[in-house]
Write a protein that holds these residues in place. Structure first.
Motif, PDB file in Angstrom:
ATOM      1  N   ALA A 254      57.244  49.696 -53.719  1.00  0.00           N
ATOM      2  CA  ALA A 254      56.851  50.984 -53.146  1.00  0.00           C
ATOM      3  C   ALA A 254      55.488  50.886 -52.469  1.00  0.00           C
ATOM      4  O   ALA A 254      55.272  51.473 -51.402  1.00  0.00           O
ATOM      5  CB  ALA A 254      56.827  52.051 -54.238  1.00  0.00           C
ATOM      6  N   ALA A 266      59.116  55.050 -49.772  1.00  0.00           N
ATOM      7  CA  ALA A 266      58.508  54.555 -51.005  1.00  0.00           C
ATOM      8  C   ALA A 266      58.647  55.581 -52.118  1.00  0.00           C
ATOM      9  O   ALA A 266      58.984  55.244 -53.261  1.00  0.00           O
ATOM     10  CB  ALA A 266      57.039  54.230 -50.759  1.00  0.00           C
ATOM     11  N   TYR A 267      58.398  56.843 -51.777  1.00  0.00           N
ATOM     12  CA  TYR A 267      58.507  57.911 -52.775  1.00  0.00           C
ATOM     13  C   TYR A 267      59.947  58.046 -53.268  1.00  0.00           C
ATOM     14  O   TYR A 267      60.203  58.143 -54.484  1.00  0.00           O
ATOM     15  CB  TYR A 267      58.013  59.218 -52.168  1.00  0.00           C
ATOM     16  N   SER A 269      62.165  55.776 -53.377  1.00  0.00           N
ATOM     17  CA  SER A 269      62.571  54.607 -54.160  1.00  0.00           C
ATOM     18  C   SER A 269      62.129  54.691 -55.612  1.00  0.00           C
ATOM     19  O   SER A 269      62.646  53.957 -56.462  1.00  0.00           O
ATOM     20  CB  SER A 269      62.008  53.334 -53.520  1.00  0.00           C
ATOM     21  N   LEU A 270      61.173  55.571 -55.897  1.00  0.00           N
ATOM     22  CA  LEU A 270      60.636  55.677 -57.258  1.00  0.00           C
ATOM     23  C   LEU A 270      61.196  56.880 -58.012  1.00  0.00           C
ATOM     24  O   LEU A 270      60.682  57.229 -59.077  1.00  0.00           O
ATOM     25  CB  LEU A 270      59.107  55.778 -57.215  1.00  0.00           C
TER      26      LEU A 270
END
Length: 566
Positions: A254, A266-267, A269-270
């Motif tokens: 991320a 990135a957000y 993916s978390l």
């Protein structure tokens, strides 16, 4: 220990020691307290009492008893070690050094005491002195790999990369540890020996597949060398192929995605990790969400601070989330305790200013008094150069040799550019080594310019300074710095070595700007701009928000450094 005690006192001390071995510290303390009073001259008894009080979570009583032991015998090693650990846990590093000095001065001090003193010296910015203590510990205890590792790590921390490499290799000959491979990898990277550094990072993770620090630094190095997200994530993909992918690897990925400009991806993916109780995932999720969904950022931050009430990263993101939502009063409320504990944390001071500005509080203008705390002036040609232009030309050539990377480090402010890996303060190049002399007069003029006073900036002005760290940044076309502060500094800087020459540049293209904070509601514009030119040194408080506007053509090279009072 008990040879000078009466038989009864010796028996009581032995019983107390047995209780401590069973972790029954409160019972041991109750036995030892009256015995220590009756045998006031027995350093060993006071040491035992201090150890029992520490085990019983009574730090004040432990400090008192250990101090009594050292008052009786200033060279008492175990009392000095325990007192050092107690003071270190409270951040009282200068006291630690003063109160254990006699014990450390003996011919063969305890290695743990030297370790605590080295950490304390590093914590107060005396890195060279910390290295000397680590070197002494290793010399007094030959054949101990962990002491050579500690020496290598401390040498690396202060930028002595060649020495760090030598010490790390010596440690590895004695003990093949992944931590030492990481220290070696960082030392090699600091020498721009990137291929060898990557190999050493791989050796670290071969020994511990989910070694977060080594994975992070390896992936970051690949990213900085290539600027290619796929190449950088290959480091992490190898872990997944081995069946060991986990949350740490996802957090690193991320970070890489954010560095490549995909904060939303990135957000996303978390998502699963943010729903967990992992502090690092919550903090990173909140950071990524600040500009995407500030309400979600606040919820992540509230969970993080509930799980870790004094975690500084969690506290910081909670404050920033409130500011992003325009909740200035709530941000000030969240700031009160962190600022009390860390009054010189420049990031907290900057957040306080941001809240004040959102509230139209006059204290904002007083703190960011640009006319009286920001200076811009030319540096001098150091001895050995006939003119400043000649020096800048040589300095540019010397710095270009160190700029072997393509992309910015993870979590840093620069975009479309790269940063040197080595600490320039340790450079062997005579041109770079001359730079502190070139800036000295300008720095001293600035110290005189800001003067003395009782505010957060001037109260620390002793008239002397120490350069804490120094690095160089080279920006490519469209490069810029996002708005940021320097949390660990006192005064920060930008010294321009090369600037774009673009006759068609728009207003403020490539200029340094002050007073535009991170995400806020409403957004706040920059309040002051300074046009860069070769040889110009700009000095300002480390708590001051600063960034740069993108430029379209050419390149910009600068040296930056942080100063602390001396």
């Amino acid at each position: 220990m008990t040879s000078q005690l009466t038989p009864h006192a010796a028996a009581v001390a032995q019983t107390a020691a047995a209780l401590m071995n069973q972790r029954r510290f409160s019972e041991a303390r109750r036995l030892l307290a009256p015995l220590a009073r009756d045998c006031a001259g027995q350093a060993d008894l006071h040491f035992l009492l201090g150890a029992a009080c520490a085990g019983a979570s009574e730090p004040a009583a432990a400090e008192s008893a250990l101090s009594d032991a050292l008052a009786i015998d200033p060279e008492h090693q175990r009392a000095a070690v325990d007192l050092a650990r107690l003071l270190s846990a409270q951040g009282r590093h200068a006291e630690l050094l003063d109160r254990t000095a006699r014990a450390a001065a003996v011919d063969r001090p305890h290695e743990a005491l030297l370790g605590e003193r080295a950490r304390a010296l590093a914590a107060i910015g005396q890195g060279d002195e910390a290295v000397a203590v680590r070197r002494r510990a290793a010399a007094l205890n030959p054949g101990k790999g962990h002491l050579l590792h500690n020496l290598a790590a401390t040498q690396g921390d202060v930028g002595l990369n060649i020495d760090a490499e030598s010490s790390a290799r010596a440690a590895l000959r004695l003990s093949d540890k992944p931590e030492t491979w990481l220290v070696l990898a960082r030392a090699l990277q600091g020498q721009n020996r990137f291929d060898e550094a990557e190999t050493a990072f791989s050796e670290a993770t071969a020994r511990r597949p989910m070694y977060f620090a080594a994975l992070h630094d390896h992936a970051q190095l690949v990213w900085m060398r290539t600027g290619d997200l796929d190449e950088a994530t290959t480091v992490l993909n190898r872990m997944a192929l081995n069946g060991v992918e986990g949350r740490p690897a996802r957090l690193i990925k991320a970070q890489l995605m954010q560095a490549a400009g995909d904060a939303e991806g990135a957000y996303a993916s978390l998502a699963d990790d943010i729903r967990s109780d992992d502090i690092a995932a919550l903090v990173m999720g909140a950071q990524l969400a600040l500009a995407i969904d500030p309400g979600a950022a606040l919820q992540h931050a509230l969970r993080a601070t509930a799980l870790a009430p004094q975690d500084r990263a969690a506290e910081r993101i909670l404050i920033n989330a409130n500011l992003a939502l325009g909740r200035a009063s709530e941000a000030l409320e969240a700031l009160a305790e962190p600022l009390r504990r860390a009054p010189f944390d420049q990031g907290f001071i900057a957040a306080q200013w941001t809240a004040w500005r959102l509230l139209d509080d006059p204290r904002a203008a007083a703190l960011y008094d640009y006319q009286n705390v920001v200076s811009a002036g030319m540096i001098d040609a150091p001895p050995g150069w006939i003119s400043l232009s000649a020096y800048l030309q040589d300095l540019r050539t010397a710095l270009l040799r160190l700029h072997g990377l393509t992309a910015h480090p993870l979590g840093q402010s620069l975009r479309h550019g790269a940063q040197t890996s080595a600490n320039l303060l340790r450079s062997d190049d005579p041109t770079i080594r001359a730079f502190p002399a070139a800036i000295d007069a300008a720095v001293r003029r600035h110290l005189s310019f800001i003067g003395s006073g009782d505010d957060i900036l001037r109260s620390r002005n002793t008239g002397e300074y120490r350069i804490q760290s120094m690095w160089s940044v080279r920006l490519a076309p469209h490069g810029f710095h996002t708005n940021h502060v320097h949390p660990e500094g006192w005064l920060s800087s930008a010294c321009y070595i090369e600037t774009p020459d673009d006759e068609e540049a728009g207003e403020h293209d490539g200029w340094l700007k002050f007073g535009e904070p991170g995400p806020t509601s409403p957004s706040l514009a920059a309040q002051r701009h300074i046009r860069p030119e070769p040889g110009l040194l700009v000095l300002f408080p480390s708590y001051m928000w600063h960034g740069t506007s993108p430029f379209r053509r050419g390149a910009r090279m600068s040296i930056a450094f942080d100063l602390v009072p001396a």
